[in-house]
Motif scaffolding. Structure first.
Motif, short mmCIF file in Angstrom:
data_model
loop_
_atom_site.label_atom_id
_atom_site.label_comp_id
_atom_site.label_asym_id
_atom_site.label_seq_id
_atom_site.Cartn_x
_atom_site.Cartn_y
_atom_site.Cartn_z
N VAL A 26 0.81 -1.22 0.00
CA VAL A 26 0.00 0.00 0.00
C VAL A 26 0.84 1.27 0.00
O VAL A 26 0.72 2.12 -0.89
CB VAL A 26 -0.96 0.01 1.21
CG1 VAL A 26 -1.78 1.30 1.23
CG2 VAL A 26 -1.86 -1.21 1.19
N LYS A 30 1.94 4.14 -3.14
CA LYS A 30 1.46 5.52 -3.01
C LYS A 30 2.61 6.51 -3.10
O LYS A 30 2.48 7.60 -3.70
CB LYS A 30 0.72 5.70 -1.70
CG LYS A 30 -0.67 5.06 -1.68
CD LYS A 30 -1.39 5.38 -0.39
CE LYS A 30 -2.81 4.80 -0.42
NZ LYS A 30 -3.55 5.10 0.84
N ARG A 31 3.77 6.16 -2.51
CA ARG A 31 4.93 7.05 -2.60
C ARG A 31 5.40 7.17 -4.04
O ARG A 31 5.79 8.25 -4.50
CB ARG A 31 6.06 6.54 -1.70
CG ARG A 31 5.77 6.64 -0.21
CD ARG A 31 7.03 6.49 0.62
NE ARG A 31 7.66 5.19 0.45
CZ ARG A 31 7.38 4.13 1.20
NH1 ARG A 31 6.46 4.21 2.15
NH2 ARG A 31 8.01 2.98 1.00
N GLN A 33 3.49 6.88 -6.68
CA GLN A 33 2.51 7.71 -7.38
C GLN A 33 2.77 9.19 -7.13
O GLN A 33 2.70 10.01 -8.05
CB GLN A 33 1.10 7.35 -6.91
CG GLN A 33 0.61 5.99 -7.41
CD GLN A 33 -0.76 5.65 -6.85
OE1 GLN A 33 -1.36 6.44 -6.12
NE2 GLN A 33 -1.26 4.46 -7.19
N LYS A 34 3.07 9.55 -5.90
CA LYS A 34 3.39 10.94 -5.57
C LYS A 34 4.63 11.41 -6.33
O LYS A 34 4.68 12.54 -6.83
CB LYS A 34 3.62 11.09 -4.07
CG LYS A 34 2.36 10.99 -3.23
CD LYS A 34 2.68 11.19 -1.76
CE LYS A 34 1.43 11.09 -0.90
NZ LYS A 34 1.73 11.26 0.54
#
Length: 307
Positions: A26, A30-31, A33-34
């Motif tokens: 998870v 997300k990192r 994607q950022k």
């Protein structure tokens, strides 16, 4: 149930593993994607320091990833293979002394899970003469170490500091069982060890094929009034129930063992003591400036297999 330290190890292993898994599934995506969004908004010219900040793992994740492999290995080794113990009392002298550090072979008997102690794999049964670690029946969070004297069906008599055993006959067995026999003892020396101010006698006891040394204190009487009372037997007689074992300390007059509280359920068995890997000597001089828990030497001659 297992002791508090075993539960703590399992919980720490699970927590660090779950944090690592959560990050991998998870948080890490997300990192990324950022980072991709930041690179797109800056036309691909994002500074290296900014990229590292966006992909940097949280401190708790970094810690979990670093300790999980080590903690998991320790938990597996300690739960299913070997567990270290320290000898805190003299009840197993002369076999084990205060300050001995031993290894207990967990897979010698049934293999159990480290928390609820449910049997995962049925292995060998405890045998007469084994030095075994078990959960103390009157307080299962406490580990005890004694020698197994009686197995299910045995009749044990401990009278006038002499041990007698009537071995239970197994299916199809007609010899070496069913008869009350005195366990042979051979005197080795006297005065090597003391219980309080009383000299002790050191005997070699022969229990079947197993030979080991015990201590007796002739000046100390047997406190039979405190012996475990089993219905239908004499005060110094014990008949081992099915699924249970009878244990004694090798320091016969300085051991709280099965004579006083009864039998060890098979479920309580932890493992067989097999090796002394370190042995510290401590000062018993009351005038010494060192605290009693500080070692004064190493007894290298004691290192080796336990008999």
């Amino acid at each position: 149930m297992a002791g508090y330290f075993a539960i703590f190890l399992v919980l720490l292993t699970l927590a660090s593993g779950l944090i690592w898994l959560l990050d991998a599934l998870v948080l890490a995506p997300k990192r990324q994607q950022k980072l991709a969004l930041a690179q797109a908004s800056s036309a691909g010219e994002l500074p290296l320091k900014a990229s590292e900040e966006l992909t940097k793992e949280p401190q708790i994740v970094e810690t979990a990833k670093s300790i999980f492999p080590v903690i998991a290995l320790i938990t597996i080794f300690r739960s299913f293979i070997y567990e270290p113990f320290q000898i805190p009392s003299g009840s197993m002298m002369p076999t084990l002394l205060v300050g001995d550090f031993i290894l207990v072979e967990k897979f010698s008997y049934d293999v159990k899970d480290p928390v609820w102690r449910t049997t995962l794999y049925s292995n060998n049964k405890p045998q007469r003469g084994d030095v075994a670690v078990f959960k103390y029946p009157e307080q299962p969070t406490v580990d005890y170490i004694k020698r197994i004297i009686g197995v299910p069906g045995d009749r044990i008599i401990y009278r006038n500091k002499q041990l007698f055993i009537e071995k239970a006959c197994q299916a199809g067995q007609s010899s070496d069982c069913g008869t009350l026999e005195m366990v042979p003892q051979t005197l080795k020396n006297e005065g090597e060890f003391y219980q309080e101010q009383y000299p002790q006698r050191r005997y070699t006891e022969q229990l079947g094929e197993v030979s080991f040394d015990i201590l007796q204190t002739p000046a100390r009487r047997e406190h039979t009034e405190f012996f475990f009372k089993q219905r239908g037997t004499a005060i110094d007689e014990f008949i081992v129930p099915e699924g249970h074992y009878f244990v004694l300390g090798d320091n016969r007059d300085n051991s709280r063992d099965g004579r006083f509280w009864g039998f060890v359920p098979e479920h309580n068995m932890v493992g067989k003591a097999v090796f002394i890997w370190m042995s510290f000597e401590f000062s018993d001089d009351p005038d010494s400036w060192l605290p009693g828990w500080v070692p004064t030497g190493v007894r290298f001659e004691r290192l080796g297999a336990i008999h």
